[in-house]
Scaffold this motif. Sequence first.
Motif, PDB file in Angstrom:
ATOM      1  N   UNK A 183       0.755  -1.168  -0.019  1.00 46.07           N
ATOM      2  CA  UNK A 183      -0.026   0.005   0.014  1.00 46.07           C
ATOM      3  C   UNK A 183       0.930   1.160  -0.103  1.00 46.07           C
ATOM      4  N   UNK A 184       0.496   1.998  -1.033  1.00 49.30           N
ATOM      5  CA  UNK A 184       1.532   3.501  -0.848  1.00 49.30           C
ATOM      6  C   UNK A 184       0.373   4.731  -0.848  1.00 49.30           C
ATOM      7  N   UNK A 185       0.970   5.526   0.186  1.00 48.40           N
ATOM      8  CA  UNK A 185       0.376   6.603   0.695  1.00 48.40           C
ATOM      9  C   UNK A 185       0.248   7.815  -0.678  1.00 48.40           C
ATOM     10  N   UNK A 186      -0.836   8.306  -0.837  1.00 49.45           N
ATOM     11  CA  UNK A 186      -0.735   9.595  -1.910  1.00 49.45           C
ATOM     12  C   UNK A 186      -1.513  10.669  -1.108  1.00 49.45           C
ATOM     13  N   UNK A 187      -1.075  11.237  -0.127  1.00 49.52           N
ATOM     14  CA  UNK A 187      -1.845  12.333   0.365  1.00 49.52           C
ATOM     15  C   UNK A 187      -2.862  11.849   1.198  1.00 49.52           C
ATOM     16  N   UNK A 188      -4.085  12.272   1.034  1.00 49.65           N
ATOM     17  CA  UNK A 188      -5.230  11.798   1.754  1.00 49.65           C
ATOM     18  C   UNK A 188      -5.929  10.581   1.009  1.00 49.65           C
ATOM     19  N   UNK A 207      -4.792   5.733   8.810  1.00 53.55           N
ATOM     20  CA  UNK A 207      -6.256   5.198   9.156  1.00 53.55           C
ATOM     21  C   UNK A 207      -6.616   3.849   8.590  1.00 53.55           C
ATOM     22  N   UNK A 208      -5.926   3.502   7.629  1.00 51.99           N
ATOM     23  CA  UNK A 208      -5.999   2.265   7.057  1.00 51.99           C
ATOM     24  C   UNK A 208      -5.350   1.084   7.824  1.00 51.99           C
ATOM     25  N   UNK A 209      -4.256   1.803   8.442  1.00 51.49           N
ATOM     26  CA  UNK A 209      -3.258   0.831   9.133  1.00 51.49           C
ATOM     27  C   UNK A 209      -3.998   0.299  10.449  1.00 51.49           C
ATOM     28  N   UNK A 210      -4.757   1.068  11.035  1.00 53.89           N
ATOM     29  CA  UNK A 210      -5.577   0.738  12.198  1.00 53.89           C
ATOM     30  C   UNK A 210      -6.544  -0.389  11.925  1.00 53.89           C
ATOM     31  N   UNK A 211      -6.937  -0.426  10.413  1.00 48.00           N
ATOM     32  CA  UNK A 211      -8.083  -1.380  10.225  1.00 48.00           C
ATOM     33  C   UNK A 211      -7.607  -2.686   9.668  1.00 48.00           C
ATOM     34  N   UNK A 224       4.318   3.856   3.248  1.00 47.97           N
ATOM     35  CA  UNK A 224       4.227   2.380   2.559  1.00 47.97           C
ATOM     36  C   UNK A 224       3.812   1.470   3.718  1.00 47.97           C
ATOM     37  N   UNK A 225       2.974   0.465   3.299  1.00 41.45           N
ATOM     38  CA  UNK A 225       2.988  -0.773   4.000  1.00 41.45           C
ATOM     39  C   UNK A 225       3.083  -1.869   3.183  1.00 41.45           C
ATOM     40  N   UNK A 226       3.256  -3.033   3.872  1.00 40.52           N
ATOM     41  CA  UNK A 226       3.428  -4.422   2.884  1.00 40.52           C
ATOM     42  C   UNK A 226       2.487  -5.318   3.694  1.00 40.52           C
ATOM     43  N   UNK A 227       2.228  -6.240   2.958  1.00 46.07           N
ATOM     44  CA  UNK A 227       1.835  -7.747   3.511  1.00 46.07           C
ATOM     45  C   UNK A 227       2.948  -8.315   3.603  1.00 46.07           C
ATOM     46  N   UNK A 228       3.027  -8.906   4.987  1.00 51.15           N
ATOM     47  CA  UNK A 228       4.570  -9.632   5.358  1.00 51.15           C
ATOM     48  C   UNK A 228       4.759 -10.737   4.437  1.00 51.15           C
TER      49      UNK A 228
END
Length: 270
Positions: A183-188, A207-211, A224-228
Amino acid sequence: MSEPMRVLVADDEPLARRRVLRLLREHDDEVDVVAVCESGTQAVEAIRETRPDLVFLDVQMPELDGFEVLEQLGGELPAVIFVTAHDRYALRAFEVHALDYLLKPFDAERFHRALEHGRARVENRSGEAGNRLAALIDQLARDRGADPAAAVPAAPARRYLDWVMVKVRGKVEFLRTADIDWIEAEGNYVRLHAGKKRYLVREKIGTLEERLDPDRFLRVHRSAMVQLDRVAELHPMAAGDGILLLRDGTEVRLSRGFRRRLLERVPEYA
């Protein structure tokens, strides 16, 4: 209806409010906008004062969210069309309880269908809609563990997203979170990478990270987030940064501030 339908609009986003009001103006002879609210607290007060027939209610607002507005009202509830930019688990509850909702950004055709649905419900004046809203409120209260008498072990386990709703060429598709690589952040917004497909969703990465389930997804950079289980290799760089090589060959930056969190998941190398 012989009299215009009394409508209240509650949304904290100015652009969203203006769009709903502009679309309602196309029905001037049939609709009377009795109040426009920017927060949940304002909405509760205005609904009690004006007693609208139909409410366009944003799910996420300051002070009180849309569900809390309904909880505060109690008793006899107006017909409600939920408005949301977020693909939360509650959308499933809307469908189960046959409540209409608008997923932002919505087009004029979808809005007019929802308005007609609301008009039919108001004209019918059946208690069925209120009963379904009351059932939804009870369900949400149970999900939140709102019963003070409930024992601690009986509190519901935290629910993480199993899927997200994404808009693709004017339609809504359901994307399993298990299919997201990173997952890649692009502002909001965030861009979801799933295989060769890319989806832009209006959501902040924090916000998405918490869900998302922390056993599966890990923040590796402020953007950035990754699926491990997609991570194949870690290539260290200077100053504690690094590059994560995913199994499909994608490179994702690992920042020094998040490196420890990753290494803690592999204790033999921590």
